[in-house]
Design an enzyme around this catalytic site. Structure first.
Site, short mmCIF file in Angstrom:
data_model
loop_
_atom_site.label_atom_id
_atom_site.label_comp_id
_atom_site.label_asym_id
_atom_site.label_seq_id
_atom_site.Cartn_x
_atom_site.Cartn_y
_atom_site.Cartn_z
N GLU A 21 0.70 -1.12 0.08
CA GLU A 21 -0.02 -0.13 0.39
C GLU A 21 0.76 0.87 0.04
O GLU A 21 0.46 2.57 -0.61
CB GLU A 21 -0.54 0.04 1.28
CG GLU A 21 -1.61 -1.02 1.37
CD GLU A 21 -2.81 -0.80 2.27
OE1 GLU A 21 -3.74 -0.63 2.70
OE2 GLU A 21 -2.51 -1.84 3.69
N TYR A 53 -9.39 29.32 4.90
CA TYR A 53 -9.43 27.33 4.07
C TYR A 53 -8.36 27.22 3.08
O TYR A 53 -8.06 25.61 3.11
CB TYR A 53 -10.42 27.29 3.80
CG TYR A 53 -11.80 28.42 3.37
CD1 TYR A 53 -11.92 28.21 1.72
CD2 TYR A 53 -12.48 29.36 4.03
CE1 TYR A 53 -12.43 28.83 1.11
CE2 TYR A 53 -13.26 30.15 3.17
CZ TYR A 53 -13.61 30.01 1.47
OH TYR A 53 -14.25 30.53 0.92
N GLU A 72 -5.39 7.06 11.59
CA GLU A 72 -5.33 7.76 13.04
C GLU A 72 -4.72 8.75 13.02
O GLU A 72 -4.34 9.39 13.43
CB GLU A 72 -5.77 6.88 13.93
CG GLU A 72 -6.93 5.33 13.68
CD GLU A 72 -6.67 4.49 13.45
OE1 GLU A 72 -7.36 3.52 13.63
OE2 GLU A 72 -6.34 4.44 12.27
N LYS A 98 -9.99 5.67 3.47
CA LYS A 98 -9.28 5.25 2.18
C LYS A 98 -10.49 4.71 1.44
O LYS A 98 -11.17 3.80 2.09
CB LYS A 98 -8.20 4.39 3.19
CG LYS A 98 -7.47 3.53 1.64
CD LYS A 98 -6.75 2.30 2.62
CE LYS A 98 -5.54 3.29 3.31
NZ LYS A 98 -4.31 1.45 3.72
#
Length: 116
Positions: A21, A53, A72, A98
């Protein structure tokens, strides 16, 4: 108080538990909700009185370019980076997804949501 929401920021990044990955990469989506006092910006119509932003997006992009094993970890880094650089932000919620994770079956996405 008000909310700034930046939704569906799409990145091709190299995060994941498996070595493959981090080599092949995958598509990720990031959503942010930022609490902020908008009264001054609403009255002045001046960017210096608001949370920029565009800069928040740049922070998220830079964090998505750094490889991580866990969603996380990415979410925590995004929160840390925004708080370190931006003034006038209250609670922030970040969702990192994901797309098509390699979990042995057809799965649209897996996500983590963190609020500070």
């Amino acid at each position: 108080m008000g909310l700034i929401q930046i939704e569906n920021m799409e990145f091709y990044s190299f995060h994941g538990h498996f070595k493959e990955e981090r080599i092949v990469g995958n598509k990720f989506l990031v959503d942010l909700t930022i609490e902020t006092d908008m009264d001054l910006a609403a009255a002045s119509d001046n960017l210096k009185d608001a949370v920029n932003y565009q800069r928040v997006y740049d922070i998220v992009k830079s964090q998505m370019e750094m490889k991580s094993h866990l969603l996380e970890h990415i979410a925590g880094r995004i929160l840390d980076a925004i708080y370190a650089e931006m003034e006038g932000v209250g609670n922030i919620t970040v969702k990192v997804s994901k797309l098509n994770p390699p979990m042995g079956g057809k799965i649209g996405s897996v996500s983590v949501v963190m609020t500070r």
